[in-house]
Design an enzyme around this catalytic site. Structure first.
Site, PDB file in Angstrom:
ATOM      1  N   GLY A  14       0.823  -1.216   0.000  1.00 38.02           N
ATOM      2  CA  GLY A  14       0.000   0.000   0.000  1.00 38.02           C
ATOM      3  C   GLY A  14       0.850   1.257   0.000  1.00 38.02           C
ATOM      4  N   ASP A  64      -3.343  -7.175  -5.128  1.00 40.23           N
ATOM      5  CA  ASP A  64      -4.220  -7.066  -3.953  1.00 40.23           C
ATOM      6  C   ASP A  64      -3.651  -7.984  -2.871  1.00 40.23           C
ATOM      7  OD1 ASP A  64      -6.210  -7.440  -2.040  1.00 40.23           O
ATOM      8  OD2 ASP A  64      -7.844  -7.420  -3.506  1.00 40.23           O
ATOM      9  N   VAL A  65      -3.190  -7.396  -1.772  1.00 35.02           N
ATOM     10  CA  VAL A  65      -2.505  -8.213  -0.751  1.00 35.02           C
ATOM     11  C   VAL A  65      -3.405  -9.265  -0.112  1.00 35.02           C
ATOM     12  CG1 VAL A  65      -0.728  -6.521  -0.138  1.00 35.02           C
ATOM     13  CG2 VAL A  65      -2.938  -6.463   1.053  1.00 35.02           C
ATOM     14  N   TYR A 156     -12.604  -2.127  11.716  1.00 31.20           N
ATOM     15  CA  TYR A 156     -11.239  -1.581  11.613  1.00 31.20           C
ATOM     16  C   TYR A 156     -10.471  -1.787  12.926  1.00 31.20           C
ATOM     17  CZ  TYR A 156      -7.635   1.985  10.619  1.00 31.20           C
ATOM     18  OH  TYR A 156      -6.455   2.659  10.418  1.00 31.20           O
ATOM     19  N   ALA A 158     -10.998  -4.005  15.260  1.00 33.43           N
ATOM     20  CA  ALA A 158     -10.712  -5.429  15.461  1.00 33.43           C
ATOM     21  C   ALA A 158      -9.536  -5.866  14.586  1.00 33.43           C
ATOM     22  CB  ALA A 158     -11.946  -6.275  15.152  1.00 33.43           C
ATOM     23  N   LYS A 160      -7.084  -3.977  13.504  1.00 32.99           N
ATOM     24  CA  LYS A 160      -5.836  -3.362  13.985  1.00 32.99           C
ATOM     25  C   LYS A 160      -5.403  -3.976  15.321  1.00 32.99           C
ATOM     26  CE  LYS A 160      -5.179  -0.622  10.492  1.00 32.99           C
ATOM     27  NZ  LYS A 160      -4.033  -0.823   9.584  1.00 32.99           N
ATOM     28  N   ILE A 189      -3.283  11.005  11.505  1.00 37.26           N
ATOM     29  CA  ILE A 189      -2.172  11.416  10.652  1.00 37.26           C
ATOM     30  C   ILE A 189      -2.725  12.090   9.397  1.00 37.26           C
ATOM     31  CG2 ILE A 189      -0.135  10.598   9.377  1.00 37.26           C
ATOM     32  CD1 ILE A 189      -0.012  10.037  12.459  1.00 37.26           C
TER      33      ILE A 189
HETATM   34  P1  NAP Z   1      -4.449   5.579   2.335  1.00 36.95           P
HETATM   35  O1  NAP Z   1      -3.966   6.950   2.002  1.00 36.95           O
HETATM   36  O2  NAP Z   1      -5.874   5.246   2.141  1.00 36.95           O
HETATM   37  O3  NAP Z   1      -3.562   4.523   1.519  1.00 36.95           O
HETATM   38  C1  NAP Z   1      -3.855   3.158   1.599  1.00 36.95           C
HETATM   39  C2  NAP Z   1      -2.882   2.405   0.734  1.00 36.95           C
HETATM   40  O4  NAP Z   1      -3.213   1.020   0.832  1.00 36.95           O
HETATM   41  C3  NAP Z   1      -2.943   2.808  -0.719  1.00 36.95           C
HETATM   42  O5  NAP Z   1      -1.643   2.814  -1.244  1.00 36.95           O
HETATM   43  C4  NAP Z   1      -3.763   1.685  -1.340  1.00 36.95           C
HETATM   44  O6  NAP Z   1      -3.400   1.432  -2.685  1.00 36.95           O
HETATM   45  C5  NAP Z   1      -3.343   0.505  -0.481  1.00 36.95           C
HETATM   46  N1  NAP Z   1      -4.281  -0.602  -0.519  1.00 36.95           N
HETATM   47  C6  NAP Z   1      -5.575  -0.611  -0.158  1.00 36.95           C
HETATM   48  N2  NAP Z   1      -6.098  -1.834  -0.349  1.00 36.95           N
HETATM   49  C7  NAP Z   1      -5.086  -2.604  -0.839  1.00 36.95           C
HETATM   50  C8  NAP Z   1      -4.986  -3.955  -1.224  1.00 36.95           C
HETATM   51  N3  NAP Z   1      -6.041  -4.781  -1.163  1.00 36.95           N
HETATM   52  N4  NAP Z   1      -3.797  -4.423  -1.689  1.00 36.95           N
HETATM   53  C9  NAP Z   1      -2.730  -3.604  -1.771  1.00 36.95           C
HETATM   54  N5  NAP Z   1      -2.766  -2.305  -1.415  1.00 36.95           N
HETATM   55  C10 NAP Z   1      -3.937  -1.817  -0.955  1.00 36.95           C
HETATM   56  O7  NAP Z   1      -4.115   5.210   3.850  1.00 36.95           O
HETATM   57  P2  NAP Z   1      -3.106   5.875   4.920  1.00 36.95           P
HETATM   58  O8  NAP Z   1      -3.850   6.900   5.657  1.00 36.95           O
HETATM   59  O9  NAP Z   1      -1.820   6.220   4.256  1.00 36.95           O
HETATM   60  O10 NAP Z   1      -2.922   4.626   5.903  1.00 36.95           O
HETATM   61  C11 NAP Z   1      -1.923   3.658   5.678  1.00 36.95           C
HETATM   62  C12 NAP Z   1      -1.986   2.642   6.819  1.00 36.95           C
HETATM   63  O11 NAP Z   1      -1.888   3.329   8.062  1.00 36.95           O
HETATM   64  C13 NAP Z   1      -3.292   1.865   6.861  1.00 36.95           C
HETATM   65  O12 NAP Z   1      -3.041   0.550   7.281  1.00 36.95           O
HETATM   66  C14 NAP Z   1      -4.090   2.620   7.913  1.00 36.95           C
HETATM   67  O13 NAP Z   1      -5.045   1.804   8.511  1.00 36.95           O
HETATM   68  C15 NAP Z   1      -2.991   2.998   8.873  1.00 36.95           C
HETATM   69  N6  NAP Z   1      -3.309   4.160   9.716  1.00 36.95           N
HETATM   70  C16 NAP Z   1      -3.586   5.377   9.183  1.00 36.95           C
HETATM   71  C17 NAP Z   1      -3.871   6.448  10.021  1.00 36.95           C
HETATM   72  C18 NAP Z   1      -4.160   7.827   9.494  1.00 36.95           C
HETATM   73  O14 NAP Z   1      -4.543   8.714  10.290  1.00 36.95           O
HETATM   74  N7  NAP Z   1      -3.991   8.097   8.224  1.00 36.95           N
HETATM   75  C19 NAP Z   1      -3.875   6.261  11.400  1.00 36.95           C
HETATM   76  C20 NAP Z   1      -3.581   4.997  11.913  1.00 36.95           C
HETATM   77  C21 NAP Z   1      -3.292   3.960  11.064  1.00 36.95           C
HETATM   78  P3  NAP Z   1      -4.441   1.541  -3.919  1.00 36.95           P
HETATM   79  O15 NAP Z   1      -5.030   2.914  -3.892  1.00 36.95           O
HETATM   80  O16 NAP Z   1      -3.622   1.272  -5.096  1.00 36.95           O
HETATM   81  O17 NAP Z   1      -5.494   0.510  -3.643  1.00 36.95           O
END
Ligand code: NAP
Length: 249
Positions: A14, A64-65, A156, A158, A160, A189
């Protein structure tokens, strides 16, 4: 640029945007060759690739992971290209927020499949290489929501929380092989996604709950991930590092 990760091969799932993109660029900046996984956002992934290639080597690995055949294809491309892998960052994640009473089984399954099953599949495929070379680092991107809960996010949260258990159990399984397994638990973030799309009222309400009085940045998450992927954290395993400006301290 420096060379904390010289000669290391890393895969970030991702990594087409947000936190994953920042991690891919940060690891590359320290000399790692980085495989940038994405599912559908090819244009964005190409931009990350070109940033990585300014400082190191990179490759795109689409898949897709949560689909075993895709995860297998992705890893075999990395091994074919670079012959080994040292670092896996399980960052790909999605949310399907709804109150439990309105949540469908598909909302549950989709989130579990990407966040938890995806991590399981990628880790299982990478692990034999790490065990063979008796060295490696795995970082799972969890969330403070997995530690504290949040209304509208039972699926979500559960998933995490599941990553926390996964991290701690696997750390114990592979510690004797010099492999570290840790998790990051970011708070709010500004990654270009959900947090940025909140109304200003909602942002104000959340900011009042963050002792530091601000959201985190993707670069701050990437910096901590780099630490967990480098020899600087060689005696740290099975840990969950919360980075939330003091929110759930
Ligand atoms: P994001 O901007 O929505 O990016 C998600 C990434 O995951 C994208 O690159 C997307 O790629 C990829 N992805 C989604 N489904 C996928 C799949 N089935 N196979 C492969 N890639 C996939 O999210 P983010 O905010 O950067 O968050 C990244 C991680 O941090 C996530 O695990 C999220 O839960 C965690 N997190 C985020 C926050 C926050 O505040 N942002 C806080 C805590 C934890 P495509 O678009 O190509 O599908």
């Amino acid at each position: 640029m420096s060379d904390l990760l010289k000669d290391k091969i890393a895969m970030v799932t991702g990594a087409s945007r947000g936190i994953g993109a920042a991690i891919a660029k940060r690891l590359a900046n320290e000399g790692a060759k980085v495989a940038i996984n994405y599912n559908s956002s090819k244009e964005q992934a190409l931009q990350v690739l070109s940033a990585v290639q300014e400082v190191s080597e990179g490759m795109l690995v689409q898949g897709d992971v949560s689909v075993q055949a895709d995860a297998e294809k992705v890893l075999s491309q990395v091994i074919e290209n670079w012959g080994k892998i040292d670092i896996l960052v399980n960052n790909a994640g999605i949310n399907r927020d709804k109150l439990l009473m309105r949540m469908d089984a598909s909302d549950w399954d989709d989130v579990m499949n990407v966040n938890l099953r995806g991590t399981f599949l990628c880790t299982k495929l990478v692990l034999p290489y790490l065990i063979k070379q008796r060295q490696g680092n795995i970082v799972n991107v969890s969330s403070v929501v997995g530690l504290s809960g949040n209304p509208g996010q039972v699926n979500y949260a559960a998933s995490k929380a599941g990553l926390v258990g996964f991290t701690k159990a696997l750390a114990r399984e592979v510690a004797s092989r010099n492999i570290t397994v840790n998790a990051l638990a970011p708070g709010f973030i500004t990654s270009g996604g959900m947090v940025d799309e909140l109304s200003s009222d909602a942002k104000e309400t959340i900011l009042k709950k963050i002792p530091m009085g601000r959201f985190g940045t993707v670069d701050e998450v990437a910096e901590c991930c780099l630490f967990l992927c480098s020899d600087q954290s060689s005696y740290i395993t099975g840990q969950v590092i919360t980075m939330d400006g003091g929110m759930i301290a």
